[in-house]
Write a protein that holds these residues in place. Sequence first.
Motif, mmCIF file in Angstrom:
data_model
loop_
_atom_site.group_PDB
_atom_site.id
_atom_site.type_symbol
_atom_site.label_atom_id
_atom_site.label_comp_id
_atom_site.label_asym_id
_atom_site.label_seq_id
_atom_site.Cartn_x
_atom_site.Cartn_y
_atom_site.Cartn_z
ATOM 1 N N TYR A 19 18.343 21.061 92.299
ATOM 2 C CA TYR A 19 18.014 21.525 90.958
ATOM 3 C C TYR A 19 16.702 22.293 90.872
ATOM 4 O O TYR A 19 16.405 22.908 89.851
ATOM 5 C CB TYR A 19 17.992 20.345 89.987
ATOM 6 C CG TYR A 19 19.324 19.652 89.906
ATOM 7 C CD1 TYR A 19 20.392 20.245 89.247
ATOM 8 C CD2 TYR A 19 19.529 18.414 90.504
ATOM 9 C CE1 TYR A 19 21.627 19.633 89.186
ATOM 10 C CE2 TYR A 19 20.764 17.791 90.447
ATOM 11 C CZ TYR A 19 21.806 18.400 89.783
ATOM 12 O OH TYR A 19 23.023 17.790 89.728
ATOM 13 N N GLY A 20 15.907 22.276 91.942
ATOM 14 C CA GLY A 20 14.633 22.995 91.945
ATOM 15 C C GLY A 20 14.767 24.477 91.630
ATOM 16 O O GLY A 20 14.050 24.999 90.766
ATOM 17 N N ARG A 25 14.048 29.027 87.733
ATOM 18 C CA ARG A 25 14.565 30.119 86.887
ATOM 19 C C ARG A 25 14.311 29.803 85.403
ATOM 20 O O ARG A 25 13.899 30.673 84.640
ATOM 21 C CB ARG A 25 16.067 30.323 87.125
ATOM 22 C CG ARG A 25 16.389 31.077 88.393
ATOM 23 C CD ARG A 25 17.857 31.458 88.473
ATOM 24 N NE ARG A 25 18.756 30.326 88.406
ATOM 25 C CZ ARG A 25 19.114 29.564 89.440
ATOM 26 N NH1 ARG A 25 18.634 29.831 90.642
ATOM 27 N NH2 ARG A 25 19.943 28.547 89.291
ATOM 28 N N PHE A 26 14.567 28.560 85.022
ATOM 29 C CA PHE A 26 14.362 28.124 83.634
ATOM 30 C C PHE A 26 12.904 28.364 83.222
ATOM 31 O O PHE A 26 12.630 28.951 82.176
ATOM 32 C CB PHE A 26 14.725 26.642 83.518
ATOM 33 C CG PHE A 26 14.448 26.028 82.179
ATOM 34 C CD1 PHE A 26 15.330 26.191 81.128
ATOM 35 C CD2 PHE A 26 13.305 25.264 81.972
ATOM 36 C CE1 PHE A 26 15.080 25.611 79.890
ATOM 37 C CE2 PHE A 26 13.042 24.686 80.753
ATOM 38 C CZ PHE A 26 13.933 24.862 79.704
ATOM 39 N N PHE A 27 11.966 27.918 84.063
ATOM 40 C CA PHE A 27 10.549 28.054 83.731
ATOM 41 C C PHE A 27 10.068 29.505 83.833
ATOM 42 O O PHE A 27 9.196 29.919 83.070
ATOM 43 C CB PHE A 27 9.687 27.154 84.618
ATOM 44 C CG PHE A 27 9.778 25.699 84.264
ATOM 45 C CD1 PHE A 27 9.562 25.251 82.971
ATOM 46 C CD2 PHE A 27 10.064 24.754 85.241
ATOM 47 C CE1 PHE A 27 9.636 23.906 82.643
ATOM 48 C CE2 PHE A 27 10.140 23.404 84.928
ATOM 49 C CZ PHE A 27 9.922 22.974 83.628
ATOM 50 N N HIS A 32 4.278 31.622 82.525
ATOM 51 C CA HIS A 32 3.695 32.555 83.482
ATOM 52 C C HIS A 32 4.151 32.186 84.890
ATOM 53 O O HIS A 32 4.324 31.013 85.220
ATOM 54 C CB HIS A 32 2.164 32.500 83.408
ATOM 55 C CG HIS A 32 1.622 32.937 82.094
ATOM 56 N ND1 HIS A 32 1.652 34.250 81.680
ATOM 57 C CD2 HIS A 32 1.035 32.228 81.092
ATOM 58 C CE1 HIS A 32 1.111 34.333 80.475
ATOM 59 N NE2 HIS A 32 0.741 33.127 80.091
ATOM 60 N N ASP A 33 4.329 33.199 85.726
ATOM 61 C CA ASP A 33 4.783 32.966 87.098
ATOM 62 C C ASP A 33 3.871 31.996 87.848
ATOM 63 O O ASP A 33 4.331 31.201 88.667
ATOM 64 C CB ASP A 33 4.877 34.286 87.863
ATOM 65 C CG ASP A 33 6.036 35.150 87.373
ATOM 66 O OD1 ASP A 33 6.993 34.593 86.785
ATOM 67 O OD2 ASP A 33 5.981 36.374 87.582
ATOM 68 N N THR A 92 21.278 28.525 79.007
ATOM 69 C CA THR A 92 21.229 27.801 80.279
ATOM 70 C C THR A 92 21.721 26.376 80.171
ATOM 71 O O THR A 92 22.142 25.793 81.158
ATOM 72 C CB THR A 92 19.794 27.764 80.830
ATOM 73 O OG1 THR A 92 18.937 27.159 79.867
ATOM 74 C CG2 THR A 92 19.318 29.148 81.179
ATOM 75 N N LEU A 93 21.685 25.814 78.985
ATOM 76 C CA LEU A 93 22.017 24.397 78.844
ATOM 77 C C LEU A 93 22.350 24.124 77.395
ATOM 78 O O LEU A 93 21.703 24.653 76.505
ATOM 79 C CB LEU A 93 20.801 23.562 79.280
ATOM 80 C CG LEU A 93 20.906 22.061 79.227
ATOM 81 C CD1 LEU A 93 21.869 21.587 80.320
ATOM 82 C CD2 LEU A 93 19.542 21.440 79.449
#
Length: 172
Positions: A19-20, A25-27, A32-33, A92-93
């Motif tokens: 799930y990482g 992708r979600f975050f 910010h990257d 996404t969910l």
Amino acid sequence: MNRLSPDPERDLAAWMTSYGPGLRRFFSRRAHDADVDDLVQDVFMRLQAVQLSAPIDNVERYLFTIARNVLISRYRRHKIPLHSLHDGYEDTLEVADDMSPERIVIGRQEYSRAVAAILNLPPRARAAFLFHRFENMTYQAIALRMGISKESVKELMHRAIVRISQEMGSDA
């Protein structure tokens, strides 16, 4: 892999692998990257901190609910507008209900602590407490049933409430 195995460390490692990338992708769409890896780590730290007593039926939903809560916490700390939390979230969910898996687990833990605190009361205080709070008996009815005065019932109830409050507050 959607259920807790006897070895939670193995599950955690497997969930990080599985799930990482989805959490990243979600975050990456919402933060910010530079913060993405920290946010993913926060999710797994919260998961590891929770002492699970029941299996997780839907790990993905549980993890993304934690992820959403991590974002909310971060936005509150930094006082950033919350509107960006909702951008693309529904894609996404599915939206979690008010009773998130995290809240359910916490509620179950609090319930277990309350039951343990009641069971740890001295026998007479426990009996008076149970009669009053669970059987809705008046102090007078408890006094008659236990063969003591109404004032003694008041004292037992006071001791019970103080002790339960102390036990519930000591682990918080």
